[in-house]
Design a protein around this motif. Sequence first.
Motif, PDB file in Angstrom:
ATOM      1  N   VAL A  77       0.854  -1.191   0.000  1.00 20.80           N
ATOM      2  CA  VAL A  77       0.000   0.000   0.000  1.00 20.80           C
ATOM      3  C   VAL A  77       0.887   1.238   0.000  1.00 20.80           C
ATOM      4  O   VAL A  77       1.685   1.452   0.926  1.00 20.80           O
ATOM      5  CB  VAL A  77      -0.946   0.016   1.219  1.00 20.80           C
ATOM      6  CG1 VAL A  77      -1.850   1.252   1.182  1.00 20.80           C
ATOM      7  CG2 VAL A  77      -1.775  -1.263   1.259  1.00 20.80           C
ATOM      8  N   ILE A  78       0.740   2.049  -1.038  1.00 22.05           N
ATOM      9  CA  ILE A  78       1.546   3.260  -1.211  1.00 22.05           C
ATOM     10  C   ILE A  78       0.664   4.479  -0.978  1.00 22.05           C
ATOM     11  O   ILE A  78      -0.343   4.674  -1.658  1.00 22.05           O
ATOM     12  CB  ILE A  78       2.150   3.336  -2.625  1.00 22.05           C
ATOM     13  CG1 ILE A  78       3.034   2.118  -2.906  1.00 22.05           C
ATOM     14  CG2 ILE A  78       2.932   4.639  -2.797  1.00 22.05           C
ATOM     15  CD1 ILE A  78       4.255   2.016  -2.019  1.00 22.05           C
ATOM     16  N   GLY A  79       1.037   5.304  -0.023  1.00 23.23           N
ATOM     17  CA  GLY A  79       0.321   6.551   0.229  1.00 23.23           C
ATOM     18  C   GLY A  79       0.977   7.706  -0.503  1.00 23.23           C
ATOM     19  O   GLY A  79       2.201   7.877  -0.438  1.00 23.23           O
ATOM     20  N   VAL A 121      -2.811   1.888  -4.537  1.00 21.68           N
ATOM     21  CA  VAL A 121      -2.471   3.310  -4.542  1.00 21.68           C
ATOM     22  C   VAL A 121      -3.483   4.047  -3.674  1.00 21.68           C
ATOM     23  O   VAL A 121      -4.693   3.923  -3.886  1.00 21.68           O
ATOM     24  CB  VAL A 121      -2.497   3.889  -5.971  1.00 21.68           C
ATOM     25  CG1 VAL A 121      -2.010   5.332  -5.969  1.00 21.68           C
ATOM     26  CG2 VAL A 121      -1.668   3.039  -6.911  1.00 21.68           C
ATOM     27  N   VAL A 122      -2.990   4.802  -2.711  1.00 19.65           N
ATOM     28  CA  VAL A 122      -3.868   5.568  -1.822  1.00 19.65           C
ATOM     29  C   VAL A 122      -3.471   7.038  -1.901  1.00 19.65           C
ATOM     30  O   VAL A 122      -2.393   7.427  -1.434  1.00 19.65           O
ATOM     31  CB  VAL A 122      -3.787   5.066  -0.365  1.00 19.65           C
ATOM     32  CG1 VAL A 122      -4.703   5.895   0.527  1.00 19.65           C
ATOM     33  CG2 VAL A 122      -4.157   3.590  -0.284  1.00 19.65           C
ATOM     34  N   LEU A 123      -4.317   7.839  -2.524  1.00 25.60           N
ATOM     35  CA  LEU A 123      -4.120   9.286  -2.533  1.00 25.60           C
ATOM     36  C   LEU A 123      -4.753   9.850  -1.276  1.00 25.60           C
ATOM     37  O   LEU A 123      -5.953   9.671  -1.035  1.00 25.60           O
ATOM     38  CB  LEU A 123      -4.761   9.907  -3.774  1.00 25.60           C
ATOM     39  CG  LEU A 123      -4.689  11.430  -3.876  1.00 25.60           C
ATOM     40  CD1 LEU A 123      -3.249  11.922  -3.996  1.00 25.60           C
ATOM     41  CD2 LEU A 123      -5.527  11.933  -5.059  1.00 25.60           C
ATOM     42  N   LEU A 124      -3.954  10.516  -0.472  1.00 27.31           N
ATOM     43  CA  LEU A 124      -4.411  11.055   0.806  1.00 27.31           C
ATOM     44  C   LEU A 124      -4.491  12.570   0.729  1.00 27.31           C
ATOM     45  O   LEU A 124      -3.472  13.244   0.530  1.00 27.31           O
ATOM     46  CB  LEU A 124      -3.457  10.633   1.930  1.00 27.31           C
ATOM     47  CG  LEU A 124      -3.410   9.124   2.209  1.00 27.31           C
ATOM     48  CD1 LEU A 124      -2.137   8.747   2.945  1.00 27.31           C
ATOM     49  CD2 LEU A 124      -4.630   8.702   3.003  1.00 27.31           C
ATOM     50  N   GLY A 125      -5.692  13.108   0.845  1.00 28.20           N
ATOM     51  CA  GLY A 125      -5.866  14.546   0.929  1.00 28.20           C
ATOM     52  C   GLY A 125      -5.669  14.984   2.363  1.00 28.20           C
ATOM     53  O   GLY A 125      -6.468  14.657   3.236  1.00 28.20           O
ATOM     54  N   THR A 126      -4.574  15.701   2.609  1.00 26.54           N
ATOM     55  CA  THR A 126      -4.178  16.023   3.987  1.00 26.54           C
ATOM     56  C   THR A 126      -4.259  17.532   4.214  1.00 26.54           C
ATOM     57  O   THR A 126      -3.404  18.285   3.759  1.00 26.54           O
ATOM     58  CB  THR A 126      -2.749  15.519   4.272  1.00 26.54           C
ATOM     59  OG1 THR A 126      -1.814  16.182   3.414  1.00 26.54           O
ATOM     60  CG2 THR A 126      -2.656  14.025   4.027  1.00 26.54           C
ATOM     61  N   ALA A 148       2.240   1.271   3.728  1.00 25.06           N
ATOM     62  CA  ALA A 148       3.589   0.737   3.925  1.00 25.06           C
ATOM     63  C   ALA A 148       4.662   1.778   3.649  1.00 25.06           C
ATOM     64  O   ALA A 148       5.737   1.746   4.254  1.00 25.06           O
ATOM     65  CB  ALA A 148       3.809  -0.480   3.042  1.00 25.06           C
ATOM     66  N   ALA A 149       4.410   2.688   2.717  1.00 20.79           N
ATOM     67  CA  ALA A 149       5.363   3.750   2.387  1.00 20.79           C
ATOM     68  C   ALA A 149       4.579   4.942   1.856  1.00 20.79           C
ATOM     69  O   ALA A 149       3.527   4.770   1.233  1.00 20.79           O
ATOM     70  CB  ALA A 149       6.386   3.285   1.357  1.00 20.79           C
ATOM     71  N   SER A 150       5.095   6.136   2.105  1.00 16.76           N
ATOM     72  CA  SER A 150       4.364   7.344   1.720  1.00 16.76           C
ATOM     73  C   SER A 150       5.305   8.316   1.026  1.00 16.76           C
ATOM     74  O   SER A 150       6.456   8.484   1.443  1.00 16.76           O
ATOM     75  CB  SER A 150       3.745   8.008   2.955  1.00 16.76           C
ATOM     76  OG  SER A 150       2.962   9.122   2.599  1.00 16.76           O
ATOM     77  N   VAL A 151       4.796   8.951  -0.027  1.00 14.45           N
ATOM     78  CA  VAL A 151       5.621   9.878  -0.802  1.00 14.45           C
ATOM     79  C   VAL A 151       4.860  11.170  -1.053  1.00 14.45           C
ATOM     80  O   VAL A 151       3.628  11.196  -1.100  1.00 14.45           O
ATOM     81  CB  VAL A 151       6.063   9.271  -2.147  1.00 14.45           C
ATOM     82  CG1 VAL A 151       6.883   8.011  -1.931  1.00 14.45           C
ATOM     83  CG2 VAL A 151       4.861   8.982  -3.046  1.00 14.45           C
TER      84      VAL A 151
END
Length: 394
Positions: A77-79, A121-126, A148-151
Amino acid sequence: MSTASASTIVEETVRHRRSDLVELSHSIHAEPELAFAEYRSCAKAQALVAERGFEITAAAGGLDTAFRAEFGDGALVIGVCAEYDALPEIGHACGHNVIAASAVGTALALADVAGQLGIKVVLLGTPAEEAGGGKVLMMNAGVFDDVAASVMLHPGPLDIARARSLALSQVLVTYLGREAHAAVAPYLGLNAADAITVAQVAIGLLRQQMAPGQMAHGIVTVGGQATNVIPGRAEMAYTMRANDAESLRELEGRITDCFLAGAIATGCEHRIEPTEPAYHELNPDRWLADVFREEMVRVGRSPVGADVEAAFPLGSTDMGNVTQILPGIHPIVGIDAGGASVHQPAFAAAAAGPSADEAVIEGAVMLARTVVRLAESPVERERVLARQERRAAS
């Protein structure tokens, strides 16, 4: 599929969507919104991935202007973090429109290879990076639990692959005294504004003894209403920063004593209230940062050397908290702002210029290709998955 093939696909996807991504960046830039009130920007950031078939959870973590958009069902899972809040008065002088558009581009590109790479793929609106700590609140609510990892990336005056930041905490200090007529009976008053003056002088004198990397800066938010009335209430907002959380705690103790000095000297009562979660320093994943540096060079950029990276921490970010918990990167992608840097009006103007548009496209390409390398590198993939499993079990 080979790494080169997947990398080619994600690059082609981003470049094919260039007009959409640049339009998104400009649209967010044209309507700046402050922390926790980014309703239009939040909706704009979701539109393209919704069309692509991402499953969207609105108000992620209980925050109205946060979201989580998912595509794929792979084990890795990629954020991808998108920011879109602006600054008071000077709008997108930190270029969060570029961050949002590049994040959307990265997510769209990775969606095209998600099945082949075995990723989700997880797009995170922060929201509320400038003030409020949106990522910290979302982490506390479990939104990052399976990541698992965030970019993500950030625009700036230079290209920096392994960017550093400072730990940060912010407080509101209130002094409560007693009003009195400033000419008729000043001796009946307790001057809350004077308490601020004493505290600020104490902080100014303390600066000589601050450790490297420590700093403090603030503003007076309430200082009185009339010159002929001794202020019975005064407030100031202060930010403290340091190289790491331990140094920040030491600084907080010393600055707290300066606040106390103002109260003691004037006879006022005082209280200190944190205004948002503390930000930790960035701890970028070295392997991911090295891959991103290679991508910078590949597209013709000139990232600064490791010695410069270490010497120039760039502000503070709640992405630091994320990188303390899971592997992640927060590189700086340079734009031409005529010598201006972030949080200056000239940088706000440049954030919708040609150089910023290139940062959106090249940034998305570089982030997506970095994730492809991770997904197709067995040792590194297992490393981040194993770390995620340990975190889930703890």
